[in-house]
Enzyme design. Structure first.
Site, PDB file in Angstrom:
ATOM      1  N   ARG A 159       0.812  -1.214   0.000  1.00 44.07           N
ATOM      2  CA  ARG A 159       0.000   0.000   0.000  1.00 44.07           C
ATOM      3  C   ARG A 159       0.849   1.269   0.000  1.00 44.07           C
ATOM      4  NH1 ARG A 159      -2.903  -3.609   3.445  1.00 44.07           N
ATOM      5  NH2 ARG A 159      -1.488  -3.039   5.112  1.00 44.07           N
ATOM      6  N   PRO A 183       5.832 -10.455  -8.963  1.00 43.64           N
ATOM      7  CA  PRO A 183       5.255  -9.374  -9.770  1.00 43.64           C
ATOM      8  C   PRO A 183       3.768  -9.234  -9.472  1.00 43.64           C
ATOM      9  CG  PRO A 183       6.586 -10.849 -11.118  1.00 43.64           C
ATOM     10  CD  PRO A 183       6.435 -11.513  -9.784  1.00 43.64           C
ATOM     11  N   ARG A 240      11.300   0.516   8.375  1.00 41.30           N
ATOM     12  CA  ARG A 240      11.821   0.175   9.693  1.00 41.30           C
ATOM     13  C   ARG A 240      13.332   0.373   9.702  1.00 41.30           C
ATOM     14  NH1 ARG A 240       7.505   0.822  11.099  1.00 41.30           N
ATOM     15  NH2 ARG A 240       6.043  -0.540  12.196  1.00 41.30           N
ATOM     16  N   HIS A 288      10.706   9.656  13.251  1.00 40.10           N
ATOM     17  CA  HIS A 288       9.607   8.722  13.019  1.00 40.10           C
ATOM     18  C   HIS A 288       8.264   9.457  12.986  1.00 40.10           C
ATOM     19  CE1 HIS A 288       8.423   4.211  13.478  1.00 40.10           C
ATOM     20  NE2 HIS A 288       7.612   4.851  12.649  1.00 40.10           N
ATOM     21  N   ILE A 289       8.150  10.358  12.014  1.00 39.89           N
ATOM     22  CA  ILE A 289       6.921  11.149  11.873  1.00 39.89           C
ATOM     23  C   ILE A 289       6.078  10.677  10.689  1.00 39.89           C
ATOM     24  CG2 ILE A 289       7.998  13.184  12.897  1.00 39.89           C
ATOM     25  CD1 ILE A 289       8.034  14.364   9.980  1.00 39.89           C
ATOM     26  N   GLY A 290       6.381   9.494  10.151  1.00 38.30           N
ATOM     27  CA  GLY A 290       5.707   9.015   8.951  1.00 38.30           C
ATOM     28  C   GLY A 290       4.198   9.121   8.996  1.00 38.30           C
ATOM     29  N   SER A 291       3.610   8.771  10.116  1.00 39.56           N
ATOM     30  CA  SER A 291       2.151   8.820  10.249  1.00 39.56           C
ATOM     31  C   SER A 291       1.688   9.982  11.125  1.00 39.56           C
ATOM     32  CB  SER A 291       1.634   7.498  10.837  1.00 39.56           C
ATOM     33  OG  SER A 291       2.180   7.280  12.133  1.00 39.56           O
TER      34      SER A 291
END
Length: 323
Positions: A159, A183, A240, A288-291
């Site tokens: 995703r 694939p 990660r 770690h601000i991805g979300s």
């Protein structure tokens, strides 16, 4: 009759916290801190819990499950990743494991693009110039690179990997390649081509790491991987920290094997302020601000609450890890 106990290991984002505080069908016991709970407090809390709502920083292992209430009915992690959970032990205990997929896809993909642009345009160095009150417009110094007619490589085409491609494709990449276990049938929709990892490392100008942490991906980006890359390559990791060998990354940056890097995840988190990667001019490190948007973090926490309550009351979890 006593209510079942839901133990929550961290303060939640404001909207989800209000919902948690208003619950009446469970007794909420919570560490009301924005920082990670101590191990001793975690073990004490789970000892009387019917449900556990935990974070990535909370290691769910044999010690914890041994200390847990024998009547513990569910573990709900407020994360899409669950490498902090010993899934075999959880499965053996017969516990459902809830997680929070989908809701953080857009925010994490946005952060991947942010790091890619910061690294490619040497934003860290530019901000230092501004903060130090020196420099101005220069025709020939501080030059970065753009993505027009370059090759984009995505490691992990789930995703977040796909959402990253959707955001980066308009920047003018002439070729998009990806690597995954197999694939994908709809790769043509994104004009992407599946290739082996060594080929991706050798051809890509921008490499975005979007894969989960597994035994296979741990330390995947090591000195051998960096040796295959172009000297102009940029590496971005929003997956990660343990997927990248940080010593080998530092060596690659210092010896010109790659041009730049952007990291939202590290080992440990946070990196010490004096860590060489934090200080390196061509490595952008975020905490770690991805979300980390209001919308996404509240959605994650609400889904984690939903999963915990469902497990406590013997209902199907909204999002359950297939163990």
């Amino acid at each position: 009759m006593s209510r079942p106990v839901l133990f929550v290991t961290r303060e939640l984002p404001s909207q989800a916290q209000k919902r948690l505080d208003a619950l009446t069908d469970v007794e909420v016991r919570q560490s009301k801190s924005t920082k990670a709970i101590s191990r001793s407090d975690l073990l004490d809390g789970v000892a009387t819990a019917d449900g556990l709502l935990c974070m990535l920083s909370d290691k769910i292992d044999e010690e914890l499950l041994s200390a847990a209430n024998p009547l513990l009915k569910v573990i709900s992690t407020c994360s899409v990743g669950y490498d902090h959970v010993d899934t075999e032990l959880v499965k053996r205990r017969g516990l459902p494991l809830g997680y929070t997929p989908d809701v953080l896809t857009d925010a994490t993909a946005d952060t991947t693009v942010l790091l890619a642009l910061m690294a490619s345009r040497r934003a860290k160095e530019a901000l230092c110039i501004v903060n130090e009150g020196r420099g101005g417009f220069s025709l020939s110094t501080g030059l970065g690179t753009q993505f027009t007619n370059k090759t984009l490589g995505i490691v992990g085409f789930g995703r977040i990997g796909r959402a990253t491609v959707e955001r980066l494709a308009p920047f003018g990449f002439s070729k998009i390649i990806y690597t995954s276990r197999r694939p994908l049938h709809d790769e043509a929709k994104l004009s992407a081509q599946h290739v082996p990892l060594p080929q991706l490392l050798a051809e890509a100008d921008l490499i975005c790491i979007c894969c989960p942490l597994t035994s296979e991906t741990t330390n995947m980006f090591n000195k051998d991987a960096f040796s295959l890359m172009k000297s102009t390559a940029i590496v971005v990791n929003t997956a990660r920290g343990a997927i990248v060998n940080q010593d080998d990354l530092l060596h690659a940056l210092e010896n010109g094997q790659i041009a730049a890097a952007g990291l939202d995840v590290t080992v440990p988190e946070p990196l010490p302020a004096d860590h060489p990667l934090v200080k390196h001019p061509r490595c952008v490190v975020l905490p770690h601000i991805g979300s980390a948007t209001e919308e996404t973090r509240n959605a994650m926490a609400n889904l984690a609450i939903d999963n915990a309550l469902a497990g406590i009351f013997d209902q199907p979890l909204k999002a359950e890890v297939e163990l």
